[in-house]
Motif scaffolding. Structure first.
Motif, PDB file in Angstrom:
ATOM      1  N   THR A   1       1.258  18.944  -8.930  1.00 43.47           N
ATOM      2  CA  THR A   1       0.890  18.603 -10.323  1.00 43.47           C
ATOM      3  C   THR A   1      -0.278  18.037 -10.251  1.00 43.47           C
ATOM      4  O   THR A   1      -1.258  17.559 -11.202  1.00 43.47           O
ATOM      5  N   TYR A   2      -1.369  18.542  -9.144  1.00 42.55           N
ATOM      6  CA  TYR A   2      -2.697  18.441  -9.269  1.00 42.55           C
ATOM      7  C   TYR A   2      -2.746  16.833  -9.137  1.00 42.55           C
ATOM      8  O   TYR A   2      -2.201  16.090  -8.779  1.00 42.55           O
ATOM      9  N   LEU A   3      -4.073  16.634  -9.777  1.00 40.49           N
ATOM     10  CA  LEU A   3      -4.546  15.046  -9.961  1.00 40.49           C
ATOM     11  C   LEU A   3      -4.272  14.656 -11.420  1.00 40.49           C
ATOM     12  O   LEU A   3      -3.777  15.485 -12.448  1.00 40.49           O
ATOM     13  N   PRO A   4      -4.138  13.202 -11.490  1.00 40.29           N
ATOM     14  CA  PRO A   4      -4.026  12.878 -13.092  1.00 40.29           C
ATOM     15  C   PRO A   4      -4.575  13.017 -14.017  1.00 40.29           C
ATOM     16  O   PRO A   4      -4.519  13.359 -15.193  1.00 40.29           O
TER      17      PRO A   4
ATOM     18  N   LEU B   1      -5.799  -1.332  -8.295  1.00 40.00           N
ATOM     19  CA  LEU B   1      -5.655  -1.578  -7.046  1.00 40.00           C
ATOM     20  C   LEU B   1      -6.422  -2.847  -6.478  1.00 40.00           C
ATOM     21  O   LEU B   1      -5.949  -3.985  -5.805  1.00 40.00           O
ATOM     22  N   GLY B   2      -7.867  -2.840  -7.043  1.00 39.58           N
ATOM     23  CA  GLY B   2      -8.691  -3.907  -6.403  1.00 39.58           C
ATOM     24  C   GLY B   2      -9.650  -3.033  -5.521  1.00 39.58           C
ATOM     25  O   GLY B   2      -9.107  -2.304  -4.414  1.00 39.58           O
ATOM     26  N   THR B   3     -10.885  -3.119  -5.312  1.00 44.53           N
ATOM     27  CA  THR B   3     -11.846  -2.367  -4.634  1.00 44.53           C
ATOM     28  C   THR B   3     -11.661  -2.832  -3.179  1.00 44.53           C
ATOM     29  O   THR B   3     -11.418  -1.953  -2.300  1.00 44.53           O
ATOM     30  N   GLU B   4     -11.494  -4.141  -2.840  1.00 49.72           N
ATOM     31  CA  GLU B   4     -11.298  -4.454  -1.599  1.00 49.72           C
ATOM     32  C   GLU B   4      -9.958  -4.170  -0.902  1.00 49.72           C
ATOM     33  O   GLU B   4      -9.825  -3.685   0.274  1.00 49.72           O
ATOM     34  N   GLU B   5      -8.916  -3.988  -1.967  1.00 54.96           N
ATOM     35  CA  GLU B   5      -7.576  -3.456  -1.364  1.00 54.96           C
ATOM     36  C   GLU B   5      -7.550  -1.954  -1.265  1.00 54.96           C
ATOM     37  O   GLU B   5      -6.782  -1.484  -0.262  1.00 54.96           O
ATOM     38  N   PHE B   6      -8.363  -1.415  -1.995  1.00 55.48           N
ATOM     39  CA  PHE B   6      -8.382   0.259  -1.968  1.00 55.48           C
ATOM     40  C   PHE B   6      -8.992   0.665  -0.615  1.00 55.48           C
ATOM     41  O   PHE B   6      -8.642   1.372  -0.007  1.00 55.48           O
TER      42      PHE B   6
ATOM     43  N   TYR C   1      -1.695   7.653  -6.614  1.00 55.45           N
ATOM     44  CA  TYR C   1      -1.692   6.157  -7.382  1.00 55.45           C
ATOM     45  C   TYR C   1      -2.190   6.409  -8.945  1.00 55.45           C
ATOM     46  O   TYR C   1      -2.233   5.406  -9.675  1.00 55.45           O
ATOM     47  N   GLY C   2      -2.836   7.506  -9.085  1.00 53.59           N
ATOM     48  CA  GLY C   2      -3.223   7.587 -10.510  1.00 53.59           C
ATOM     49  C   GLY C   2      -2.197   7.466 -11.457  1.00 53.59           C
ATOM     50  O   GLY C   2      -1.251   7.794 -11.517  1.00 53.59           O
ATOM     51  N   ASN C   3      -2.767   7.292 -13.076  1.00 48.90           N
ATOM     52  CA  ASN C   3      -1.696   7.192 -14.093  1.00 48.90           C
ATOM     53  C   ASN C   3      -1.555   8.214 -14.509  1.00 48.90           C
ATOM     54  O   ASN C   3      -2.413   8.903 -14.960  1.00 48.90           O
ATOM     55  N   ARG C   4      -0.196   8.689 -14.630  1.00 46.11           N
ATOM     56  CA  ARG C   4       0.100   9.981 -15.014  1.00 46.11           C
ATOM     57  C   ARG C   4       0.957   9.941 -16.160  1.00 46.11           C
ATOM     58  O   ARG C   4       1.545  10.686 -16.784  1.00 46.11           O
ATOM     59  N   GLU C   5       0.852   8.646 -17.010  1.00 45.48           N
ATOM     60  CA  GLU C   5       1.606   8.660 -18.092  1.00 45.48           C
ATOM     61  C   GLU C   5       0.647   8.474 -19.292  1.00 45.48           C
ATOM     62  O   GLU C   5       0.770   8.864 -20.360  1.00 45.48           O
ATOM     63  N   ASN C   6      -0.456   7.918 -19.172  1.00 47.65           N
ATOM     64  CA  ASN C   6      -1.508   7.753 -20.321  1.00 47.65           C
ATOM     65  C   ASN C   6      -2.692   8.324 -19.619  1.00 47.65           C
ATOM     66  O   ASN C   6      -3.642   7.712 -19.097  1.00 47.65           O
ATOM     67  N   ARG C   7      -3.185   9.378 -20.209  1.00 45.51           N
ATOM     68  CA  ARG C   7      -4.470  10.420 -19.684  1.00 45.51           C
ATOM     69  C   ARG C   7      -5.679   9.263 -20.148  1.00 45.51           C
ATOM     70  O   ARG C   7      -6.537   9.523 -19.617  1.00 45.51           O
ATOM     71  N   LYS C   8      -5.917   8.548 -20.993  1.00 44.81           N
ATOM     72  CA  LYS C   8      -6.726   8.010 -21.296  1.00 44.81           C
ATOM     73  C   LYS C   8      -7.146   6.901 -20.328  1.00 44.81           C
ATOM     74  O   LYS C   8      -8.149   6.241 -20.114  1.00 44.81           O
TER      75      LYS C   8
ATOM     76  N   GLY D   1       0.745  -1.133  -0.137  1.00 43.43           N
ATOM     77  CA  GLY D   1       0.079   0.027  -0.144  1.00 43.43           C
ATOM     78  C   GLY D   1       1.035   1.292  -0.097  1.00 43.43           C
ATOM     79  O   GLY D   1       0.497   2.392  -0.420  1.00 43.43           O
ATOM     80  N   ASN D   2       2.025   1.218   0.655  1.00 46.33           N
ATOM     81  CA  ASN D   2       2.966   2.521   0.819  1.00 46.33           C
ATOM     82  C   ASN D   2       4.019   2.480  -0.461  1.00 46.33           C
ATOM     83  O   ASN D   2       4.639   3.363  -0.730  1.00 46.33           O
ATOM     84  N   GLN D   3       3.919   1.599  -1.352  1.00 44.05           N
ATOM     85  CA  GLN D   3       4.749   1.579  -2.716  1.00 44.05           C
ATOM     86  C   GLN D   3       3.831   2.127  -3.766  1.00 44.05           C
ATOM     87  O   GLN D   3       3.038   1.869  -4.411  1.00 44.05           O
ATOM     88  N   LEU D   4       4.375   3.423  -3.992  1.00 40.81           N
ATOM     89  CA  LEU D   4       3.900   4.362  -5.016  1.00 40.81           C
ATOM     90  C   LEU D   4       4.333   3.792  -6.314  1.00 40.81           C
ATOM     91  O   LEU D   4       5.396   3.487  -6.739  1.00 40.81           O
ATOM     92  N   PRO D   5       3.255   3.928  -7.164  1.00 42.00           N
ATOM     93  CA  PRO D   5       3.667   3.621  -8.843  1.00 42.00           C
ATOM     94  C   PRO D   5       4.796   4.821  -9.342  1.00 42.00           C
ATOM     95  O   PRO D   5       4.626   5.906  -8.931  1.00 42.00           O
ATOM     96  N   GLN D   6       5.511   4.206 -10.355  1.00 40.45           N
ATOM     97  CA  GLN D   6       6.354   5.401 -10.833  1.00 40.45           C
ATOM     98  C   GLN D   6       6.049   5.597 -12.326  1.00 40.45           C
ATOM     99  O   GLN D   6       5.896   4.434 -13.126  1.00 40.45           O
ATOM    100  N   TRP D   7       5.490   6.698 -12.935  1.00 41.58           N
ATOM    101  CA  TRP D   7       5.012   6.885 -14.263  1.00 41.58           C
ATOM    102  C   TRP D   7       6.190   7.990 -14.862  1.00 41.58           C
ATOM    103  O   TRP D   7       6.846   8.671 -14.387  1.00 41.58           O
ATOM    104  N   LYS D   8       6.048   7.383 -16.182  1.00 44.21           N
ATOM    105  CA  LYS D   8       6.760   8.689 -17.207  1.00 44.21           C
ATOM    106  C   LYS D   8       5.946   9.743 -17.418  1.00 44.21           C
ATOM    107  O   LYS D   8       4.772   9.188 -18.109  1.00 44.21           O
ATOM    108  N   PRO D   9       5.991  10.813 -16.913  1.00 43.63           N
ATOM    109  CA  PRO D   9       4.803  11.631 -16.870  1.00 43.63           C
ATOM    110  C   PRO D   9       4.464  12.105 -18.582  1.00 43.63           C
ATOM    111  O   PRO D   9       5.361  12.260 -19.211  1.00 43.63           O
ATOM    112  N   SER D  10       3.217  12.169 -18.745  1.00 47.18           N
ATOM    113  CA  SER D  10       2.667  12.588 -19.947  1.00 47.18           C
ATOM    114  C   SER D  10       3.076  14.044 -20.282  1.00 47.18           C
ATOM    115  O   SER D  10       3.529  14.714 -19.256  1.00 47.18           O
ATOM    116  N   PRO D  11       2.766  14.614 -21.545  1.00 46.37           N
ATOM    117  CA  PRO D  11       3.214  15.975 -21.717  1.00 46.37           C
ATOM    118  C   PRO D  11       2.327  16.964 -21.008  1.00 46.37           C
ATOM    119  O   PRO D  11       2.709  17.743 -20.468  1.00 46.37           O
TER     120      PRO D  11
END
Length: 570
Positions: free
Chosen positions: A210-213, A314-319, A296-303, A6-16
């Motif tokens: 960077t506000y929200l994804p 994450l999974g709803t229960e895990e979230f 935790y939100g995806n900052r690499e692919n805005r779609k 839960g404490n391991q944050l994802p690493q994203w290649k930032p989108s433009p």
């Protein structure tokens, strides 16, 4: 999810767009220079992203694009401005200013949106600041009405439906204010406010640099009325009362309408109910959900960056475990509730203190005068005599509120004089229709919606009349693209634009907003749409069971497969 996971944050290649936010100096960008450039009606490409956070989108008149290109002219640029209106409630004085701004700087009409906000279209760049200052003069603003932040917070606004409406609406405003960006850029750019001497660097305690994804949406609803389509929101709060007193909320997470054609990893989704929280803990819980999406939100692919995808990853229960761990709040078991509809309630309803509330139909939220139907004039007259306030609904409708018994006749007289009231002759289909703006101003639209749906409904009404179904409520929703602004995937009949004059037809949503519809036919033109409905509607009239809704009928008959309904894991 374990504590370590839960404490391991994802690493994203930032989108433009992430880079634009990083370099924007807390939403300043180069907006001041862009606005001052008199050689073009547009602003710089990066600033078109930054200005969204200030409540505006750059658009063009797409009806004129080809001709202007032929004449070697730049597109006819203009801007849409959206006001932030928590719970959709405005005063007569605010309405008068908004009406005037539409005439003075905009297209002459007001748009009431599916998020209970006001929109002005056709604002030229040179008039942007004057329009925003005009809105601000009413003690309303446009900040965070768009952009990668929490958007306008919705709530049931018709006090004739529940005694809890005032408290729920007030809490919607509390959430909205709490989640506002703290940057002073808005006041500097639009209101000419200067930083204090030695001005401190802006900080965003909730959003960070960077506000929200992506955009984030919150709505509150009071059963049995799901008039805010609460399950289509990133966070949905379902009000739970004891008697007339609000005690807390069932919490739903992970809703969202948008998808991308041809990209199966994108999809509409209804929120999952994860439990109950007391009203005293609700704001803290909401903030923590927003922060989890920030982290935790995806900052690499805005779609793939909306909260629904974060939740599914994450999974709803895990979230839920992560949320309880981070917030320190343990969710209780979901409390009993029931929704019966997600449309508006029209006509007179009495609320607290013997005051009256009148629900009005506004076709696709467009406030305008057309022939003998002079809605804009009627509402201006009501605002001038100050007999009511003005309450936007989540279905592009309007409620005239807090009307004294002695003023009811006066209100009806004005509405009747200008051809607005009563709503005699409106079919159940038309009263339950929603359409997004689409062409000619939306840059994302593939097809018409608002300008076309009234005509199409007229042709469908002929089929309904032939089958004695004119007065039956059927939800129909049309959008010019699959981004879902008109919540088309919750229409019993949903039409989503694929190309000019072509739509995908969806069927089978639940009448109370708790089941998505299913794709039935693709790339239909008007003839194809009417052909399909001319076969389905007579079957519905002949073969339905007593009280059966159209969306339930097409599923029971196997015309489309049922989509899963709202899940409750609490």
């Amino acid at each position: 999810m374990s504590e370590q996971q839960g404490n391991q944050l994802p690493q994203w290649k930032p989108s433009p767009v992430e880079h634009i936010k990083i370099n924007s100096d807390y939403l300043r960008g180069t907006l001041v220079d862009s606005l001052a450039d008199e050689l073009t009606g547009s602003i710089s490409p990066d600033d078109t992203q930054v200005i969204k956070f200030h409540g505006s989108y750059q658009q063009t008149d797409r009806d004129l694009d080809a001709e202007r290109k032929k004449q070697r002219l730049e597109p006819l640029y203009s801007f849409m401005i959206r006001a932030r209106v928590p719970a959709g409630i405005s005063t007569p004085d605010q309405w008068l200013v908004f009406d005037r701004l539409a005439d003075q700087y905009g297209s002459g009409t007001l748009k009431l949106t599916t998020r209970q906000a006001f929109q002005w279209h056709g604002i030229l760049k040179r008039d942007l600041k004057k329009t925003i200052q005009g809105i601000h003069s009413t003690l309303m603003d446009t900040i965070a009405a768009c952009g990668d932040v929490n958007r306008n917070v919705m709530a049931t606004s018709n006090e004739g439906l529940s005694p809890m409406v005032p408290e729920v609406a007030a809490f919607a405003k509390t959430i909205s204010d709490h989640l506002l960006p703290r940057t002073s850029a808005y006041h500097e750019i639009w209101l000419d406010k200067q930083l204090l001497a030695g001005g401190e660097k802006d900080e965003e305690p909730i959003y960070g640099k960077t506000y929200l994804p992506r955009k984030f949406k919150i709505a509150l609803a009071i059963p049995p009325y799901n008039d805010t389509d609460v399950f289509t929101n990133d966070i949905g709060l379902i009000a739970i009362g004891e008697g007339d007193r609000l005690v807390g909320f069932n919490v739903a997470v992970g809703g969202g309408m948008g998808m991308t054609f041809g990209m199966e990893s994108t999809y509409p989704r209804l929120a999952d109910v994860i439990g109950y929280v007391s009203k005293g803990d609700a704001l803290k819980l909401v903030e923590e959900i927003v922060k989890i999406q920030r982290d935790y939100g995806n900052r690499e692919n805005r779609k793939l960056s909306r909260f629904k995808y974060t939740l599914d990853r994450l999974g709803t229960e895990e979230f839920k475990q992560l949320l309880e761990q981070r917030s320190g709040i343990r969710l209780e078991s979901t409390r009993a509730y029931q929704f019966t509809q997600n449309g508006d309630v029209f006509g007179w309803k009495q609320g607290l203190h013997q005051r009256w509330f009148l629900g009005l139909f506004v076709e696709h939220g467009r406030v305008k005068d057309v022939g003998s139907y002079r809605l804009k004039t009627a509402l201006r007259e009501l605002a001038r005599i100050k007999v009511c306030d003005f309450r936007l609904t989540g279905n592009q409708g309007l409620v005239l509120g807090k009307i004294e018994e002695a003023d009811k006749v006066k209100v009806e007289k004005i509405l009747t004089q200008y051809g607005v009231w009563p709503h005699d002759g409106l079919s159940g289909l038309r009263k339950n229709a929603i359409a997004c703006v689409a062409l000619n101003t939306c840059t994302l639209a593939f097809a018409e919606a608002e300008r076309y749906l009234p005509t199409l409904i007229g042709k469908i009404e002929q089929i309904l009349s032939e089958n004695d179904l004119t007065n039956d409520d059927i939800l129909i929703r049309m959008t010019g693209c699959p981004n879902g602004c008109g919540r088309p995937f919750l229409g019993e009949i949903g039409l989503v634009g694929r190309a000019l004059g072509r739509y995908n037809l969806y069927l089978g949503a639940g009448f109370s907003g708790e089941r998505l519809n299913t794709l039935y036919k693709e790339m239909l033109d008007e003839e194809g749409i009417l052909q399909e409905l001319s076969e389905l509607i007579p079957r519905y009239a002949e073969e339905r069971t007593p009280g059966e809704r159209f969306g339930d009928f097409v599923i029971r008959k196997g015309i489309v497969a049922s989509k899963p309904e709202v899940k409750n894991i609490g």
